[in-house]
Design a protein around this motif. Structure first.
Motif, PDB file in Angstrom:
ATOM      1  N   PHE A  18      48.475  23.312  22.903  1.00 14.45           N
ATOM      2  CA  PHE A  18      48.985  24.459  23.639  1.00 14.45           C
ATOM      3  C   PHE A  18      47.978  24.945  24.678  1.00 14.45           C
ATOM      4  O   PHE A  18      48.359  25.417  25.754  1.00 14.45           O
ATOM      5  N   ALA A  19      46.686  24.832  24.370  1.00  6.68           N
ATOM      6  CA  ALA A  19      45.663  25.248  25.323  1.00  6.68           C
ATOM      7  C   ALA A  19      45.771  24.471  26.629  1.00  6.68           C
ATOM      8  O   ALA A  19      45.545  25.018  27.717  1.00  6.68           O
ATOM      9  N   ALA A  20      46.127  23.175  26.532  1.00  9.53           N
ATOM     10  CA  ALA A  20      46.255  22.349  27.739  1.00  9.53           C
ATOM     11  C   ALA A  20      47.662  22.348  28.296  1.00  9.53           C
ATOM     12  O   ALA A  20      47.857  22.282  29.515  1.00  9.53           O
ATOM     13  N   ALA A  21      48.682  22.421  27.409  1.00  8.48           N
ATOM     14  CA  ALA A  21      50.067  22.298  27.850  1.00  8.48           C
ATOM     15  C   ALA A  21      50.703  23.620  28.243  1.00  8.48           C
ATOM     16  O   ALA A  21      51.612  23.645  29.084  1.00  8.48           O
ATOM     17  N   GLY A  22      50.236  24.712  27.661  1.00  8.31           N
ATOM     18  CA  GLY A  22      50.837  26.010  27.944  1.00  8.31           C
ATOM     19  C   GLY A  22      50.886  26.377  29.417  1.00  8.31           C
ATOM     20  O   GLY A  22      51.935  26.760  29.941  1.00  8.31           O
ATOM     21  N   PRO A  23      49.773  26.248  30.154  1.00  4.49           N
ATOM     22  CA  PRO A  23      49.778  26.661  31.557  1.00  4.49           C
ATOM     23  C   PRO A  23      50.643  25.807  32.475  1.00  4.49           C
ATOM     24  O   PRO A  23      50.893  26.202  33.613  1.00  4.49           O
ATOM     25  N   VAL A  24      51.085  24.625  32.041  1.00  7.69           N
ATOM     26  CA  VAL A  24      51.826  23.739  32.952  1.00  7.69           C
ATOM     27  C   VAL A  24      53.339  23.884  32.813  1.00  7.69           C
ATOM     28  O   VAL A  24      54.085  23.263  33.567  1.00  7.69           O
ATOM     29  N   VAL A  25      53.796  24.703  31.850  1.00  2.73           N
ATOM     30  CA  VAL A  25      55.230  24.918  31.668  1.00  2.73           C
ATOM     31  C   VAL A  25      55.610  26.236  32.314  1.00  2.73           C
ATOM     32  O   VAL A  25      55.116  27.291  31.915  1.00  2.73           O
ATOM     33  N   PRO A  26      56.463  26.245  33.335  1.00  2.00           N
ATOM     34  CA  PRO A  26      56.820  27.488  34.031  1.00  2.00           C
ATOM     35  C   PRO A  26      57.611  28.439  33.142  1.00  2.00           C
ATOM     36  O   PRO A  26      58.251  28.029  32.170  1.00  2.00           O
ATOM     37  N   ALA A 299      46.754  23.327  37.708  1.00  5.02           N
ATOM     38  CA  ALA A 299      46.941  23.332  36.248  1.00  5.02           C
ATOM     39  C   ALA A 299      47.495  22.003  35.762  1.00  5.02           C
ATOM     40  O   ALA A 299      47.017  21.433  34.773  1.00  5.02           O
ATOM     41  N   ARG A 300      48.499  21.482  36.453  1.00  6.07           N
ATOM     42  CA  ARG A 300      49.089  20.214  36.030  1.00  6.07           C
ATOM     43  C   ARG A 300      48.170  19.037  36.328  1.00  6.07           C
ATOM     44  O   ARG A 300      48.194  18.033  35.611  1.00  6.07           O
ATOM     45  N   ALA A 301      47.377  19.144  37.361  1.00  2.00           N
ATOM     46  CA  ALA A 301      46.395  18.090  37.630  1.00  2.00           C
ATOM     47  C   ALA A 301      45.359  18.041  36.504  1.00  2.00           C
ATOM     48  O   ALA A 301      44.949  16.955  36.065  1.00  2.00           O
ATOM     49  N   ALA A 302      44.950  19.229  36.023  1.00  2.00           N
ATOM     50  CA  ALA A 302      44.010  19.281  34.899  1.00  2.00           C
ATOM     51  C   ALA A 302      44.651  18.710  33.641  1.00  2.00           C
ATOM     52  O   ALA A 302      44.016  17.967  32.882  1.00  2.00           O
ATOM     53  N   TRP A 303      45.922  19.068  33.412  1.00  6.46           N
ATOM     54  CA  TRP A 303      46.636  18.503  32.252  1.00  6.46           C
ATOM     55  C   TRP A 303      46.715  16.986  32.358  1.00  6.46           C
ATOM     56  O   TRP A 303      46.507  16.272  31.369  1.00  6.46           O
ATOM     57  N   LEU A 304      47.004  16.480  33.561  1.00  6.79           N
ATOM     58  CA  LEU A 304      47.117  15.042  33.760  1.00  6.79           C
ATOM     59  C   LEU A 304      45.797  14.346  33.440  1.00  6.79           C
ATOM     60  O   LEU A 304      45.777  13.271  32.841  1.00  6.79           O
TER      61      LEU A 304
END
Length: 461
Positions: A18-26, A299-304
């Motif tokens: 969730f720490a990594a995925a939370g910010p990438v979901v609008p 945010a999504r680049a960091a998740w990627l």
């Protein structure tokens, strides 16, 4: 004690994810609770592995992961109406069924000890090495000459999970490490049930994934998991090209990344999957560079980076640094010479084609027939969809690559075919089944043709 640690470890991975995925979901994302849990857990598995590869120490990785999960928990408490809000009116049936299937596999996986040769001599032997050294670093003994039989170059996500669990419990036996298989099984089961519908196409999907893979999911052999993640990634990518949901694209990429961290063949699947995304996007015009650039912000680049870097760290950096290599000699002149000889001897190539297509375990021919039947039905109904394209591209290219590998290997291809063919071809079969699913679903959704006689009667009335 073990059950409590099991639950705690799942929560731990969800927190890290969730720490990594939370910010990438609008905030406006319409995804279900089932999908958000699966996405968080998939990301958590990859993020946890990245932490371990960076820190190397088992204890250190668990402390860092706990800190990350703790920060995620605080974020959830502070922002209760955050981006992972769950819809109150959603159908709970898919989530309930996914949990039931997962629990069924929980007991199926753990009821038997490690018996399969590959499981004991490769994957969980690696796990025991990591657990004994309390590190995934070189102190585990990856470069020792006596370990060449064990393929020390193979990816270690599942062995690392088993070692972390062993470290938490403080002991090792022949049952407990298999819990890592269950952890890796949860996300694809949840993703499959996110396609829930009252239709024959979903029934086909649920019977094949995961039930059709049978013992490959509880014996400790990794080929079943590579095939499962490859198929689920094609499901998600297919739905992305049909519905255009960004979460499906990100989830499909994360499943490809998972496959690449399970086994070397998974890296091939990941590369082919990226090619399939590009090919389908270009063909359909639904994947432009400008649109991707807008969709993948910081945010999504960091998740990627979180989901893609683990495979690169192990399979490129550490393997090169420690001198780890497989025994296939695929890039050598001798390998090319072997391939030319086998293509010209009139026996090897036809045998490889026969065994890869008509093996009773992998059933490539049956999956191909199901896909062809689905396409015929879809054509008869005058429907078309882009959903099957990534699966078909991946199945075809992967099959061609594996046939090439069988032609290049230094071992007798007949022996290699008998020992591993039925496992390596599961990915091809799985992707073809996914293609059949999309074709069949499109046929089911076709509107009924109007009755000409009824239309004339209504007009005259």
């Amino acid at each position: 004690m073990f059950f409590a640690v099991s639950i705690a470890f799942v929560v731990f991975l969800l927190g890290v994810g969730f720490a990594a995925a939370g910010p990438v979901v609008p905030k406006s994302d319409p995804s279900s609770r089932l999908e958000k849990i699966a996405f968080s857990l998939t990301t958590g598995l990859l993020a946890n592995h990245l932490i371990l590869l960076a820190v190397q120490s088992l204890q250190g990785s668990l402390w860092v992961g706990a800190a990350v999960a703790g920060c995620a928990s605080v974020r959830i408490l502070v922002r209760r109406r955050g981006r992972f809000r769950f819809k109150r009116d959603e159908d709970p049936f898919p989530l309930v069924m996914a949990v039931c299937v997962a629990l069924l596999y929980y007991f199926t996986i753990l009821i038997e000890p490690l018996e399969d040769w590959d499981a004991r001599s490769i994957w969980f032997f690696h796990a025991k090495m990591i657990a004994s050294a309390e590190s995934i670093g070189l102190t585990a003994g990856w470069d020792h000459p006596s370990l060449r039989f064990s393929h020390a170059d193979y990816p270690n996500l599942i062995p690392a999970l088993a070692a972390q669990l062993s470290h938490l419990l403080g002991y090792w036996n022949e049952y407990m490490p298999k819990f890592s298989l269950f952890l890796v099984l949860i996300p694809p089961v949840f993703w499959v049930f996110s396609f829930w519908s009252r239709s024959f196409s979903f029934l086909l999907l649920a019977l094949v994934f995961p039930f059709g893979l049978k013992g490959y999911l509880w014996s400790g052999s990794m080929d079943g998991y590579v095939a499962l993640y490859a198929a689920v990634s094609m499901l998600l990518l297919g739905r992305y090209f049909v519905e255009g949901r960004m979460l499906d694209l990100m989830a499909g990429i994360s499943c490809l990344a998972m496959a690449g961290n399970i086994k070397n063949e998974g890296i091939l699947v990941g590369l082919i999957g990226v090619f399939a995304i590009a090919a389908t996007g270009i063909w359909t015009g639904k994947l432009g560079f400008t649109a991707l650039k807008k969709s993948f912000g910081p945010a999504r680049a960091a998740w990627l980076a979180v989901v893609l870097v683990p495979a690169a760290v192990w399979s490129v950096f550490y393997k090169h640094k420690w001198g780890l290599a497989n025994d296939l000699q695929l890039g050598s002149a001798a390998a090319l010479h072997r391939m030319m000889n086998r293509l010209s001897d009139g026996v090897s190539f036809p045998l490889i084609l026969k065994e890869t297509l008509f093996n009773t375990e992998s059933t490539v021919w049956l999956s191909l027939a199901a896909f062809a039947a689905g396409v015929i039905l879809m054509t008869v109904a005058k429907r078309r969809t882009a959903g099957w394209m990534p699966a078909l591209v991946t199945a075809g290219v992967y099959y061609g690559c594996m046939v090439t590998v069988f032609l290049l290997i230094p071992n007798d291809p007949t022996v290699h075919l008998l020992s591993s063919l039925h496992r390596t071809m599961l990915t091809t079969s799985g992707c073809l089944v996914v293609g059949a699913y999309f074709a069949l679903r499109e046929f089911e959704e076709a509107p009924p043709e109007p009755n000409p006689g009824l239309t004339r009667n209504r007009t005259s009335a």
